[in-house]
Design a protein around this motif. Structure first.
Motif, PDB file in Angstrom:
ATOM      1  N   THR A 165     -80.908  16.405  -1.317  1.00 46.74           N
ATOM      2  CA  THR A 165     -80.073  17.197  -2.231  1.00 46.74           C
ATOM      3  C   THR A 165     -79.810  16.491  -3.560  1.00 46.74           C
ATOM      4  O   THR A 165     -78.980  16.936  -4.343  1.00 46.74           O
ATOM      5  N   ALA A 166     -80.504  15.433  -3.830  1.00 44.79           N
ATOM      6  CA  ALA A 166     -80.262  14.653  -5.056  1.00 44.79           C
ATOM      7  C   ALA A 166     -80.775  15.399  -6.282  1.00 44.79           C
ATOM      8  O   ALA A 166     -81.568  16.339  -6.184  1.00 44.79           O
ATOM      9  N   ASP A 167     -80.323  14.962  -7.465  1.00 41.55           N
ATOM     10  CA  ASP A 167     -80.847  15.468  -8.726  1.00 41.55           C
ATOM     11  C   ASP A 167     -82.285  14.965  -8.868  1.00 41.55           C
ATOM     12  O   ASP A 167     -82.514  13.747  -8.926  1.00 41.55           O
ATOM     13  N   PRO A 168     -83.286  15.859  -8.916  1.00 44.25           N
ATOM     14  CA  PRO A 168     -84.686  15.406  -8.976  1.00 44.25           C
ATOM     15  C   PRO A 168     -84.965  14.444 -10.122  1.00 44.25           C
ATOM     16  O   PRO A 168     -85.743  13.491  -9.960  1.00 44.25           O
ATOM     17  N   GLU A 169     -84.347  14.676 -11.288  1.00 50.48           N
ATOM     18  CA  GLU A 169     -84.635  13.833 -12.444  1.00 50.48           C
ATOM     19  C   GLU A 169     -84.078  12.421 -12.288  1.00 50.48           C
ATOM     20  O   GLU A 169     -84.481  11.504 -13.003  1.00 50.48           O
ATOM     21  N   GLN A 170     -83.146  12.230 -11.356  1.00 56.68           N
ATOM     22  CA  GLN A 170     -82.576  10.912 -11.115  1.00 56.68           C
ATOM     23  C   GLN A 170     -83.191  10.237  -9.890  1.00 56.68           C
ATOM     24  O   GLN A 170     -82.790   9.134  -9.517  1.00 56.68           O
ATOM     25  N   ALA A 171     -84.180  10.881  -9.267  1.00 55.91           N
ATOM     26  CA  ALA A 171     -84.707  10.397  -7.987  1.00 55.91           C
ATOM     27  C   ALA A 171     -85.263   8.984  -8.102  1.00 55.91           C
ATOM     28  O   ALA A 171     -85.011   8.130  -7.243  1.00 55.91           O
ATOM     29  N   TYR A 172     -86.017   8.710  -9.147  1.00 53.30           N
ATOM     30  CA  TYR A 172     -86.661   7.401  -9.258  1.00 53.30           C
ATOM     31  C   TYR A 172     -85.620   6.293  -9.399  1.00 53.30           C
ATOM     32  O   TYR A 172     -85.666   5.279  -8.692  1.00 53.30           O
ATOM     33  N   ILE A 173     -84.677   6.477 -10.302  1.00 58.16           N
ATOM     34  CA  ILE A 173     -83.691   5.420 -10.538  1.00 58.16           C
ATOM     35  C   ILE A 173     -82.748   5.284  -9.344  1.00 58.16           C
ATOM     36  O   ILE A 173     -82.291   4.178  -9.020  1.00 58.16           O
ATOM     37  N   LEU A 174     -82.451   6.397  -8.646  1.00 58.47           N
ATOM     38  CA  LEU A 174     -81.607   6.322  -7.461  1.00 58.47           C
ATOM     39  C   LEU A 174     -82.291   5.538  -6.343  1.00 58.47           C
ATOM     40  O   LEU A 174     -81.653   4.754  -5.632  1.00 58.47           O
ATOM     41  N   MET A 175     -83.599   5.738  -6.184  1.00 66.42           N
ATOM     42  CA  MET A 175     -84.348   4.973  -5.193  1.00 66.42           C
ATOM     43  C   MET A 175     -84.343   3.496  -5.546  1.00 66.42           C
ATOM     44  O   MET A 175     -84.172   2.629  -4.678  1.00 66.42           O
ATOM     45  N   SER A 176     -84.505   3.200  -6.830  1.00 69.86           N
ATOM     46  CA  SER A 176     -84.502   1.805  -7.282  1.00 69.86           C
ATOM     47  C   SER A 176     -83.151   1.151  -7.011  1.00 69.86           C
ATOM     48  O   SER A 176     -83.075   0.016  -6.522  1.00 69.86           O
ATOM     49  N   GLN A 177     -82.069   1.871  -7.331  1.00 66.16           N
ATOM     50  CA  GLN A 177     -80.733   1.321  -7.096  1.00 66.16           C
ATOM     51  C   GLN A 177     -80.466   1.093  -5.613  1.00 66.16           C
ATOM     52  O   GLN A 177     -79.745   0.171  -5.232  1.00 66.16           O
ATOM     53  N   ALA A 178     -81.063   1.924  -4.768  1.00 64.03           N
ATOM     54  CA  ALA A 178     -80.809   1.835  -3.328  1.00 64.03           C
ATOM     55  C   ALA A 178     -81.488   0.628  -2.685  1.00 64.03           C
ATOM     56  O   ALA A 178     -80.970   0.091  -1.697  1.00 64.03           O
ATOM     57  N   VAL A 179     -82.636   0.195  -3.210  1.00 65.23           N
ATOM     58  CA  VAL A 179     -83.414  -0.820  -2.491  1.00 65.23           C
ATOM     59  C   VAL A 179     -83.554  -2.150  -3.223  1.00 65.23           C
ATOM     60  O   VAL A 179     -83.816  -3.173  -2.586  1.00 65.23           O
ATOM     61  N   LEU A 180     -83.378  -2.170  -4.541  1.00 62.92           N
ATOM     62  CA  LEU A 180     -83.702  -3.382  -5.278  1.00 62.92           C
ATOM     63  C   LEU A 180     -82.586  -4.422  -5.185  1.00 62.92           C
ATOM     64  O   LEU A 180     -81.408  -4.087  -5.265  1.00 62.92           O
ATOM     65  N   PRO A 181     -82.966  -5.693  -5.059  1.00 60.10           N
ATOM     66  CA  PRO A 181     -81.964  -6.768  -4.982  1.00 60.10           C
ATOM     67  C   PRO A 181     -81.469  -7.169  -6.369  1.00 60.10           C
ATOM     68  O   PRO A 181     -81.915  -6.628  -7.391  1.00 60.10           O
ATOM     69  N   LEU A 182     -80.575  -8.149  -6.435  1.00 62.63           N
ATOM     70  CA  LEU A 182     -80.013  -8.630  -7.690  1.00 62.63           C
ATOM     71  C   LEU A 182     -81.119  -9.094  -8.642  1.00 62.63           C
ATOM     72  O   LEU A 182     -82.025  -9.828  -8.250  1.00 62.63           O
ATOM     73  N   GLY A 183     -81.014  -8.657  -9.878  1.00 63.32           N
ATOM     74  CA  GLY A 183     -81.968  -9.073 -10.889  1.00 63.32           C
ATOM     75  C   GLY A 183     -83.144  -8.147 -11.049  1.00 63.32           C
ATOM     76  O   GLY A 183     -83.665  -7.975 -12.163  1.00 63.32           O
ATOM     77  N   MET A 184     -83.607  -7.535  -9.958  1.00 66.29           N
ATOM     78  CA  MET A 184     -84.797  -6.686 -10.021  1.00 66.29           C
ATOM     79  C   MET A 184     -84.498  -5.334 -10.649  1.00 66.29           C
ATOM     80  O   MET A 184     -85.389  -4.691 -11.201  1.00 66.29           O
ATOM     81  N   LEU A 185     -83.253  -4.870 -10.581  1.00 63.57           N
ATOM     82  CA  LEU A 185     -82.913  -3.621 -11.255  1.00 63.57           C
ATOM     83  C   LEU A 185     -83.012  -3.807 -12.773  1.00 63.57           C
ATOM     84  O   LEU A 185     -83.347  -2.877 -13.506  1.00 63.57           O
ATOM     85  N   GLY A 186     -82.719  -5.015 -13.238  1.00 62.23           N
ATOM     86  CA  GLY A 186     -82.916  -5.316 -14.655  1.00 62.23           C
ATOM     87  C   GLY A 186     -84.369  -5.214 -15.039  1.00 62.23           C
ATOM     88  O   GLY A 186     -84.710  -4.800 -16.157  1.00 62.23           O
ATOM     89  N   LEU A 187     -85.269  -5.577 -14.117  1.00 62.81           N
ATOM     90  CA  LEU A 187     -86.698  -5.443 -14.379  1.00 62.81           C
ATOM     91  C   LEU A 187     -87.100  -3.973 -14.451  1.00 62.81           C
ATOM     92  O   LEU A 187     -87.950  -3.592 -15.262  1.00 62.81           O
ATOM     93  N   VAL A 188     -86.496  -3.126 -13.599  1.00 59.60           N
ATOM     94  CA  VAL A 188     -86.760  -1.691 -13.667  1.00 59.60           C
ATOM     95  C   VAL A 188     -86.262  -1.119 -14.993  1.00 59.60           C
ATOM     96  O   VAL A 188     -86.938  -0.310 -15.645  1.00 59.60           O
ATOM     97  N   ALA A 189     -85.062  -1.542 -15.417  1.00 57.20           N
ATOM     98  CA  ALA A 189     -84.549  -1.100 -16.719  1.00 57.20           C
ATOM     99  C   ALA A 189     -85.491  -1.534 -17.834  1.00 57.20           C
ATOM    100  O   ALA A 189     -85.744  -0.779 -18.780  1.00 57.20           O
ATOM    101  N   ALA A 190     -86.032  -2.752 -17.721  1.00 53.44           N
ATOM    102  CA  ALA A 190     -87.002  -3.228 -18.700  1.00 53.44           C
ATOM    103  C   ALA A 190     -88.264  -2.375 -18.670  1.00 53.44           C
ATOM    104  O   ALA A 190     -88.862  -2.086 -19.715  1.00 53.44           O
ATOM    105  N   ALA A 191     -88.693  -1.946 -17.475  1.00 54.65           N
ATOM    106  CA  ALA A 191     -89.869  -1.097 -17.363  1.00 54.65           C
ATOM    107  C   ALA A 191     -89.632   0.258 -18.020  1.00 54.65           C
ATOM    108  O   ALA A 191     -90.516   0.811 -18.689  1.00 54.65           O
ATOM    109  N   MET A 192     -88.443   0.819 -17.816  1.00 54.21           N
ATOM    110  CA  MET A 192     -88.093   2.083 -18.475  1.00 54.21           C
ATOM    111  C   MET A 192     -88.117   1.916 -19.995  1.00 54.21           C
ATOM    112  O   MET A 192     -88.668   2.751 -20.727  1.00 54.21           O
ATOM    113  N   PHE A 193     -87.503   0.842 -20.454  1.00 53.80           N
ATOM    114  CA  PHE A 193     -87.512   0.554 -21.884  1.00 53.80           C
ATOM    115  C   PHE A 193     -88.941   0.356 -22.375  1.00 53.80           C
ATOM    116  O   PHE A 193     -89.320   0.832 -23.452  1.00 53.80           O
TER     117      PHE A 193
END
Length: 583
Positions: free
Chosen positions: A295-323
């Motif tokens: 039931t999640a917002d489809p447009e937020q699916a990727y970042i929600l999955m990242s927030q759910a599984v990534l450890p400390l520091g790696m979410l910053g790498l995902v943000a860098a990838a988005m940038f």
């Protein structure tokens, strides 16, 4: 995000600016600034083309489609990869053979000065709007990850993020020219690959593996075609991207920035191969999240999955990838149109005898102005009430029909400038009729005599862009080709083009060696990523094995690249520097 995530993101941004500084002194001429001196390694060109097709919207739009409909999102993107392979086999080397410094030169030689003005201003308008929308989309993604971005009333605001990200993109584009754009694209590819592969690994681990994922998804979720996306749509999508990847100026700039025709071909083939393989990887986290939260917002699916599984520091790498994804697209457009403005306006009208040094500084000023315009438009989007989407939709009617005659003109001597105007006129007329007037909410819907047409447009909503952007241009160009052959003479533009084209590539050009500096930057960048992930291993005991494995793989990759760098046959600077037409 944690302090570790902020640190990783900040280090990445600083690294991008540092790379631009390395290439600052290489920009000594117009050709250096906007064509990388014709000496970009083929693998740099291929990876840069790959990244140019990305933006933050890629994760929002395609991630949302993958979350809702599954495999069909991968199929559509693989069709783009097939188009890139066709460009590599048949088109890229032809652009290099033309011996030009900017795509606008080709348009002027082939179709005349009026056509080049039409292409320049229309493409610039559309791409500035598109870049601003991408920058705005990036800011909306980063806001939840970067709390504290608030306006004067304490409300969450995207303005600070737009301003900071936009200024960083403009800065490194101005400082390093096309070399900086190309090399930061390569760094962005590295960061994107690391973040996506690690997210996929953890996401599949949390969901029980591929087998469990396949059993948990809805019926038809793993079908190659579904939700109205047919094989006809995929074929048309491939054709649209063949026009775009084969003739859009940002991609043409990559084809002409390499030393030889063979390098142009290899770069485009690398791009195509990556885009055939990679969609199944970078769309998988959004697909997996469908089994986590249906039931999640489809447009937020990727970042929600990242927030759910990534450890400390790696979410910053995902943000860098988005940038990274957005920065690649925006910086490419800035560089292309700054080059055109410098060539056409400053060197062509204001200072016809401008020196190389003057043209480089004029190019930097043009890049700054374009970048500031994109930033301003991106900041204005929240106050436009969606108007930018209407404008962008209207302008998109021109794009594919613009690329079709440009690409056709590379191969055919029989079409003339009339092909540009007739193709655009027919496509725009059909677009206005089918997408607006005959839409279920359009003016014709109220007239009973047009019920059949209105119903047809409703039933074929997903295919309308194919009919407008592929079928109509091909029909028009085919008729013009037949007419030209019946006249049995070459168009004047074709003869002008042949006067500057290189018909036979010399052995020296075909064997020009790649420089050491690009490979050295990549090697040190991978080594830096390995060091960062090693440090993050210490603060993430829950996923220490996974982090240590990632670090080890990165160190091994850096060692392999180091061995390649030590090869004695790798020269510091290629010496081939054939003169190229600029105007």
């Amino acid at each position: 995000m944690s302090i570790y995530d902020y640190t990783v993101f900040a280090l990445y941004v600083a690294g991008m600016v540092a790379v631009a500084g390395i290439f600052y002194r290489r920009n000594k001429s117009f050709k250096d600034m906007f064509a990388a001196g014709g000496q970009s390694p083929w693998w740099v060109s291929g990876l840069s083309s790959y990244m140019t097709l990305f933006s933050a919207g890629t994760f929002v739009v395609w991630g949302g489609l993958a979350y809702k409909h599954g495999m069909v999102a991968i199929s559509i993107n693989m069709a783009s990869g097939l188009a890139a392979l066709l460009v590599g086999f048949f088109i890229a080397s032809r652009w290099k053979a033309l011996n030009i410094a900017t795509p606008a030169t080709y348009i002027e030689l082939r179709f005349g000065r009026t056509a080049v003005h039409y292409y320049t201003w229309m493409l610039m308008l559309v791409r500035i709007i598109g870049s601003a929308v991408a920058l705005y989309a990036l800011s909306t993604i980063l806001v939840p990850l970067l709390p504290g971005a608030t306006d004067g009333n304490g409300e969450v605001s995207v303005i600070p993020i737009i301003l900071i990200c936009g200024l960083v993109i403009v800065a490194y584009t101005i400082i390093g020219g096309l070399w900086a754009v190309l090399m930061t694209d390569v760094l962005q590819f590295i960061v994107l690959s690391i973040s996506v592969l690690f997210t996929v690994w953890l996401a599949l681990g949390d969901s029980g593996g591929l087998a469990a994922f396949a059993q948990a998804v809805p019926v038809n979720f793993l079908d190659f075609t579904s939700a109205g996306y047919s094989w006809f749509f995929l074929l048309g999508w491939c054709a649209i991207h063949l026009f775009m990847l084969g003739a859009e100026w940002a991609f043409v700039q990559r084809h002409i920035s390499v030393p030889s025709q063979r390098d142009a071909r290899k770069g485009a083939l690398l791009f195509g191969a990556l885009y055939i393989i990679s969609p199944a990887i970078w769309l998988l986290p959004a697909m997996v999240y469908r089994t986590v939260d249906p039931t999640a917002d489809p447009e937020q699916a990727y970042i929600l999955m990242s927030q759910a599984v990534l450890p400390l520091g790696m979410l910053g790498l995902v943000a860098a990838a988005m940038f990274s994804a957005t920065a690649s697209m925006v910086s490419s457009q800035i560089n292309v149109f700054a080059g055109v403005m410098t060539d056409r306006i400053y060197c062509g009208l204001l200072r016809p005898g401008a020196s190389d040094g003057e043209s480089v500084w004029a190019g930097r000023v043009a890049a700054a102005l374009l970048g500031l315009a994109i930033i301003a438009l991106a900041m204005a989007i929240p106050y436009l009430g969606g108007a930018e989407k209407v404008v962008f939709s209207l302008m998109s009617l021109f794009i594919s029909p613009m690329f079709a005659p440009a690409l056709w003109g590379l191969f055919s001597r029989h079409i003339s400038a009339s092909a540009v105007w007739l193709t655009a006129g027919v496509a725009v007329t059909l677009g206005v009729l089918l997408k607006y007037l005959a839409a279920p909410t359009g003016m014709l819907a109220a007239i009973p005599q047009f019920d059949g047409l209105v119903q047809w447009t409703a039933d074929n909503a997903r295919s309308l862009d194919i009919y407008i952007g592929v079928v109509a241009p091909l029909v028009v160009l085919s008729l013009l080709e037949i007419r030209g052959r019946l006249k049995a003479r070459a168009a004047a533009g074709w003869l002008s083009l042949q006067s500057v084209a290189v018909h036979r590539e010399t052995d020296a050009e075909a064997s020009a060696a790649d420089g050491r500096l690009p490979l050295m930057i990549v090697t040190w960048s991978v080594l830096a990523c390995a060091a960062i992930t090693t440090l993050l291993t210490l603060v993430n005991p829950g996923v220490r094995f996974e982090m240590a494995t990632l670090s080890l793989l990165l160190f091994i990759t850096a060692a392999i690249l180091g061995r390649l760098l030590a090869k004695p046959g790798l020269r510091e600077e290629p010496t081939i520097n054939a003169p190229q037409a600029r105007a």
